[in-house]
Scaffold this motif. Sequence first.
Motif, PDB file in Angstrom:
ATOM      1  N   THR A  81       0.652  -1.245  -0.204  1.00 27.08           N
ATOM      2  CA  THR A  81       0.053  -0.263  -0.065  1.00 27.08           C
ATOM      3  C   THR A  81       0.866   1.228   0.015  1.00 27.08           C
ATOM      4  N   ALA A  82       0.364   2.261  -0.671  1.00 25.57           N
ATOM      5  CA  ALA A  82       1.213   3.716  -0.566  1.00 25.57           C
ATOM      6  C   ALA A  82       0.149   4.571  -0.579  1.00 25.57           C
ATOM      7  N   VAL A  83       0.420   5.629   0.110  1.00 26.80           N
ATOM      8  CA  VAL A  83      -0.193   7.054   0.025  1.00 26.80           C
ATOM      9  C   VAL A  83       0.539   8.266  -0.349  1.00 26.80           C
ATOM     10  N   GLY A  84      -0.096   9.154  -0.908  1.00 28.58           N
ATOM     11  CA  GLY A  84       0.803  10.602  -1.080  1.00 28.58           C
ATOM     12  C   GLY A  84       0.216  11.534  -0.264  1.00 28.58           C
ATOM     13  N   VAL A  85       1.114  12.549   0.090  1.00 30.82           N
ATOM     14  CA  VAL A  85       0.737  13.465   1.130  1.00 30.82           C
ATOM     15  C   VAL A  85       1.213  14.751   0.398  1.00 30.82           C
ATOM     16  N   ASP A  86       0.281  15.703   0.481  1.00 26.49           N
ATOM     17  CA  ASP A  86       0.708  17.044   0.096  1.00 26.49           C
ATOM     18  C   ASP A  86       0.472  18.114   1.364  1.00 26.49           C
ATOM     19  N   ARG A  87       1.864  18.663   1.720  1.00 29.28           N
ATOM     20  CA  ARG A  87       1.907  19.268   2.970  1.00 29.28           C
ATOM     21  C   ARG A  87       1.556  20.937   2.209  1.00 29.28           C
ATOM     22  N   ASN A  88       0.663  21.505   3.144  1.00 25.74           N
ATOM     23  CA  ASN A  88       0.370  22.951   2.733  1.00 25.74           C
ATOM     24  C   ASN A  88       0.428  23.830   3.990  1.00 25.74           C
ATOM     25  N   VAL A  89       0.108  25.070   3.905  1.00 26.35           N
ATOM     26  CA  VAL A  89       0.140  25.928   5.179  1.00 26.35           C
ATOM     27  C   VAL A  89      -1.024  25.521   6.309  1.00 26.35           C
ATOM     28  N   GLY A  90      -0.780  24.889   7.233  1.00 28.73           N
ATOM     29  CA  GLY A  90      -1.678  24.587   8.283  1.00 28.73           C
ATOM     30  C   GLY A  90      -2.337  23.407   8.300  1.00 28.73           C
ATOM     31  N   GLN A  91      -1.911  22.659   7.115  1.00 31.59           N
ATOM     32  CA  GLN A  91      -2.719  21.167   6.969  1.00 31.59           C
ATOM     33  C   GLN A  91      -1.834  20.327   6.018  1.00 31.59           C
ATOM     34  N   CYS A  92      -2.436  19.227   5.827  1.00 33.80           N
ATOM     35  CA  CYS A  92      -1.704  18.366   4.993  1.00 33.80           C
ATOM     36  C   CYS A  92      -2.877  17.322   4.434  1.00 33.80           C
ATOM     37  N   ALA A  93      -2.864  17.070   2.944  1.00 32.58           N
ATOM     38  CA  ALA A  93      -4.052  16.211   2.294  1.00 32.58           C
ATOM     39  C   ALA A  93      -2.985  15.155   1.980  1.00 32.58           C
ATOM     40  N   LEU A  94      -4.311  14.102   2.008  1.00 27.04           N
ATOM     41  CA  LEU A  94      -3.819  12.701   1.643  1.00 27.04           C
ATOM     42  C   LEU A  94      -4.282  12.237   0.279  1.00 27.04           C
ATOM     43  N   SER A  95      -3.776  11.519  -0.487  1.00 25.43           N
ATOM     44  CA  SER A  95      -4.281  10.840  -1.673  1.00 25.43           C
ATOM     45  C   SER A  95      -5.738  10.063  -1.455  1.00 25.43           C
TER      46      SER A  95
END
Length: 419
Positions: A195-209
Amino acid sequence: MVYIITVMREGVEIRAVRYRVLPGTRAKARCLNRIAGACRYVWNVTLDDQQVLHDTARMFGASAPFPAFFTLGKGFTDLRNSNGHEWLKELPFAVVRYTLKRQADAWQRFFKGQGGRPRFKGRHSGMGFTVPCGVRIRNGRIAVPKMGDFQLRRRGGNPHPDGVPKQAVFKPEGGKWFCTVFYEIGAVARADDGTAVGVDRNVGQCALSTGEIIRMPDVARLEARKRRYQRRMARQAKGGGRRRRTGAKLSRTCRRIAGVRANWCHQASRRIADVAHTVVVEDLNTKGMTRSAKGLKDAPGMCVKVKSGLNRAILSSGWGALERNLDYKAGQVVLVNPAYTSQACHRCGASDPNSRIDQSTFRCQACGHSANADVNAALNIRRQGLAHLDGEGRGRRRTEGSIARPMNRQTGGELRQAA
């Protein structure tokens, strides 16, 4: 709270756990302050001697002597046995001498061009001390040589009851004492389930795939309180009691903000690591992204105030701490090039800057696909990471033209494999 991990050798890890130290009595609190004061005194005396030798060598064009820990340690022994310094013999020898190890490391960084010259330590510098070896912890109490034992407190207790304590670092913060204990534990390898997941880091939060968005707690009230104390300190006279009390309140507020950020990084990294074995994140150059926009006197920068606010927001988001926590919580972490991940469409692959409608909305100009902008970027990050994994699920080192590399569970004394 577990803060860092370093792999020392194959099958062994070092975990650092932070405790609150409860002296219990004023006399025992004075013992801690006495050791810290002795370390500060030895640091300043040794630094003064080394700076004189360094400046004298430069004056006559000779090479400056290299202050190794062995050399500084011999000087400490002579200082301890000299007249007027008999009080140093009442304190633990190894603990006070170890402060010169940190000074030797600081000089080494200076000669390598990796930092400035070591500085003198003031009374309110917050300097602590280190028990370098022979750490003894029993029934929640840690023993300090020649000073007795002190109660340790941590919510949840010791997370590594079978670990072997190797070193302890005491440090005062805001009128309280804290201790970071380094435990040696056996490394536990997580089985790769594909299994794999992508993480996008942003200001004040992070989003997962997966579509999940993990947001930081709101610390606006604490930030406002911090700015209020800073303005108050700027109006008060230096060296006064009111300024000192305001500084204590400011320090306590900053510690609360740092605690909220550290707790969020641990909570978020655990949620991400539980989703998948392989975590793919962007290889962000945070130092370059937060570079000052003031410019030069002849060519001043533009939108300096806005850029300064953005820099503060980026640094307060804890990107580096989140990445370090994933290093040991996730089975494998892969870094990818962040270029165009927020502009490309995950469905058709078309890249267009106009597809980013606003901060949270993505609408592809080619196929019309609409999604959350950060989740779409996380999906692109995951796809890039999977493209650079071999058939056995292992990441490749970064080579010319490659954009991914593994970064955790390395051996040979390094946690992160160098590119």
